[in-house]
Design an enzyme around this catalytic site. Structure first.
Site, PDB file in Angstrom:
ATOM      1  CE  LYS A 110       3.256  -2.603  -4.549  1.00  0.00           C
ATOM      2  NZ  LYS A 110       2.655  -2.283  -3.251  1.00  0.00           N
ATOM      3  CG  ASP A 165      -1.895  -1.170   1.237  1.00  0.00           C
ATOM      4  OD1 ASP A 165      -2.474  -1.459   0.183  1.00  0.00           O
ATOM      5  OD2 ASP A 165      -2.035  -1.799   2.295  1.00  0.00           O
ATOM      6  N   GLY A 210      -3.960  -4.480  -4.774  1.00  0.00           N
ATOM      7  CA  GLY A 210      -4.658  -3.495  -5.574  1.00  0.00           C
ATOM      8  C   GLY A 210      -3.763  -2.323  -5.899  1.00  0.00           C
ATOM      9  CG  HIS A 211      -0.888  -1.802  -8.384  1.00  0.00           C
ATOM     10  ND1 HIS A 211      -0.089  -2.420  -9.319  1.00  0.00           N
ATOM     11  CD2 HIS A 211      -0.346  -2.077  -7.184  1.00  0.00           C
ATOM     12  CE1 HIS A 211       0.903  -3.046  -8.695  1.00  0.00           C
ATOM     13  NE2 HIS A 211       0.757  -2.856  -7.412  1.00  0.00           N
ATOM     14  CD  GLN A 256       0.573  -9.065  -2.250  1.00  0.00           C
ATOM     15  OE1 GLN A 256       1.411  -9.575  -2.981  1.00  0.00           O
ATOM     16  NE2 GLN A 256      -0.714  -9.235  -2.457  1.00  0.00           N
TER      17      GLN A 256
END
Length: 424
Positions: free
Chosen positions: A16, A13, A40-41, A223
Site C-alpha cells: 500500500k 503488507d 508500516g508503509h 493493515q
C-alpha cells in the site's frame, strides 16, 4: 481525484505504501484513519527508502497537509522518533496534524500486550507487542486517554493515575510482575505533550474543509481486509477496522464523501502471524517467493508466509470495501515460473464448495483450495512502462483475476520504484 480511499485487500503488507505514495503526490490532504505503529508503509523516494509507521505518506511532499485521524492509536514516543527521523533526513513535518480525539498508547498497554501473549502460549494471537489491542480495549471500555487529555497537565495526571493504578493491579496480581512507576510515566508523557502541542488540530474539520473546497483528499488505511476486527480471520486480526468503512469513523466523514475505493493486493498472497491460510506454500516454492519478493515485515522484520493468489479472499475484499478498482503489486516476483495457480473456490471436508469467504475460523481451517492453472510468463517486467508492454501471459493472468474477483485492475506493480507502477 476529489477523494480516494486506499485499503489492503488481503492480510496487509500488500504494498500500500507505494500506491499511497504515488497518489499522495497528487493530493492536497492525506489522512491516516486507523491502526497504530503496528503497521508500516515502505516508500522509496529520491533514491531513499522510508519506513513510515504513524506519519502519513504525504509527508514526503512539500505543501501536502497530513492528518492522523481519531481512529489511530498513537504512541507519542514512537511518533516523535519518527518525526525526528524524517527531519534528520531533510523532511519537514510542519504540515502534520494529529486529531485531539486520537487515543494514546500508554506504557501499561505495551506491558499488558506482551504479558497477555506470553500467557496464551501456543494459542497466542501473534501481535506486534506494541500495545495496540490493549489501547483499543480501553477505548471501547471508555477508560482510555486521548491526545486532548495530554494537553492539560491536571486532567492528564488525574486520568492517567486512575487508569495506571488499575492496570498496575492487573500487572501485579494477575501476572505477578512488578508495577509501573506512575510518577515516571507522568514525567515522560507530559514531556511529550510539550512537543506535540503544535501538531494538534481537528482532522475531521480539516477533511471536511478540504472536500468542500474541492481539494484532492487521500485516505490511507493500514493493515488489510482479512485483519479487520469484524470481517477478518477473527481472532487473528488487528483491533481496528482497516476496511473502507473504518475511514468514515476513523476520520469523521460520511460515506457519501468518498468517491473511489482502491484495494491493494499482491499477485500472490502473504500473511504475517498465526491463523489458517488456505493457499499457503510451505515448501521450496514458498521460500522462493519469500526471498524473491523480499517478504519480510516493514514493522517487525518477521518473514511473511506466502501462497498462491486467492480469488475467494479478493471477492470478499471487493464486497466489504465496495472496491472500485484494484492495484495489483509484485507481478515481477512471479516471472520465470512455468505454471501459476489461482484459487477460485474452497472445498470443505464434506465435499461441498465455498465461493464466499467463511466467517468461522474453524470452517476456514478445514477448507482446501480449488486451483485453476494458468501459463506462467518470463522476462524482466521491471523495465515495462506500459500495460501493453507486459507479456501476453502476464496480461492474461491479470485479466483472469479481474474476471474472478469482479473488479477492474487499474494499477499494475512490476517493481518497487514509482516508475514501475503501470496505470491503465
Amino acid at each position: 481525484m476529489p477523494s480516494k480511499v486506499v485499503v489492503g485487500a488481503q492480510w496487509g503488507d500488500e504494498g500500500k505504501g507505494k500506491i499511497i505514495d504515488i497518489l499522495a503526490a497528487r493530493a492536497d490532504l492525506v489522512v491516516r484513519a486507523q491502526g497504530g505503529n503496528n503497521a508500516g508503509h515502505t516508500v522509496e523516494s529520491g533514491g531513499e527508502v522510508y519506513k513510515l509507521h504513524l506519519v502519513p505518506s504525504g509527508i514526503l511532499y512539500e505543501g501536502t497537509l497530513c492528518g492522523i485521524g481519531c481512529g489511530v492509536v498513537v504512541d507519542p514516543k514512537v511518533l516523535l522518533e519518527e518525526i525526528d527521523g524524517l527531519q534528520a533526513r531533510g523532511r519537514r513535518c510542519s504540515q502534520l496534524r494529529i486529531d485531539p480525539r486520537a487515543h494514546l498508547i500508554m506504557p501499561w498497554h505495551i506491558r499488558l500486550d506482551a504479558l497477555s501473549e506470553r500467557a496464551l502460549g501456543k494459542d497466542k494471537i501473534g501481535t506486534t507487542g506494541r500495545g495496540i489491542g490493549p489501547c483499543y480495549m480501553d477505548k471501547a471500555q471508555r477508560s482510555g486517554l486521548r491526545v486532548c487529555d495530554l494537553l492539560d497537565p491536571e486532567i492528564f495526571r488525574r486520568k492517567a493515575y486512575a487508569a495506571g493504578e488499575q492496570k498496575n493491579e492487573i500487572i501485579t496480581r494477575v501476572y505477578r510482575q512488578p508495577p509501573l512507576d506512575m510518577e515516571a510515566v507522568m514525567e515522560e508523557y507530559l514531556g511529550y505533550a510539550q512537543r506535540l502541542r503544535d501538531y494538534v488540530a481537528d482532522v475531521s474539520v480539516l477533511a471536511d474543509e478540504a472536500l468542500r473546497a474541492g481539494k484532492r483528499v487521500l485516505f490511507e488505511g493500514a493493515q488489510g481486509t482479512l485483519l479487520d476486527l469484524d470481517f477478518g480471520t477473527y481472532p487473528y486480526v488487528t483491533s481496528s477496522n482497516p476496511i473502507s468503512g473504518g475511514v468514515c469513523t476513523g476520520v469523521g466523514i460520511g460515506p457519501s464523501r468518498i468517491d473511489e475505493v482502491i484495494g491493494v493486493a499482491k499477485a500472490y498472497t502473504t500473511r504475517v502471524g498465526e491463523g489458517p491460510f488456505p493457499t499457503e506454500l510451505t515448501g521450496e516454492l514458498g521460500c522462493y517467493i519469500r526471498e524473491r519478493g523480499r517478504e519480510f515485515g516493514a514493522t517487525t522484520g518477521r518473514p511473511r508466509r506466502t501462497g498462491w493468489f486467492d480469488a475467494v479472499i479478493l471477492r470478499h475484499a471487493v464486497r466489504v470495501n465496495g472496491l472500485t478498482s484494484l492495484a495489483l503489486n509484485k507481478l515481477d516476483t512471479l516471472a520465470g515460473m512455468e505454471t501459476l495457480k489461482i484459487c477460485t473456490a474452497y472445498r470443505k471436508p464434506d465435499g461441498s464448495i465455498l465461493r464466499d469467504f467463511p466467517p468461522s475460523l474453524e470452517e476456514l481451517a478445514g477448507c482446501a483450495p480449488i486451483y485453476e492453472d494458468l501459463p506462467g510468463f518470463t522476462g524482466d517486467l521491471g523495465g515495462c512502462r506500459g500495460y501493453e508492454e507486459l507479456p501476453a501471459a502476464c496480461r492474461d493472468y491479470i485479466e483472469r483475476i479481474e474476471e474472478l474477483c469482479g473488479c477492474r485492475v487499474s494499477m499494475v506493480g512490476v517493481g518497487p520504484g514509482r516508475e514501475q507502477n503501470l496505470e491503465r
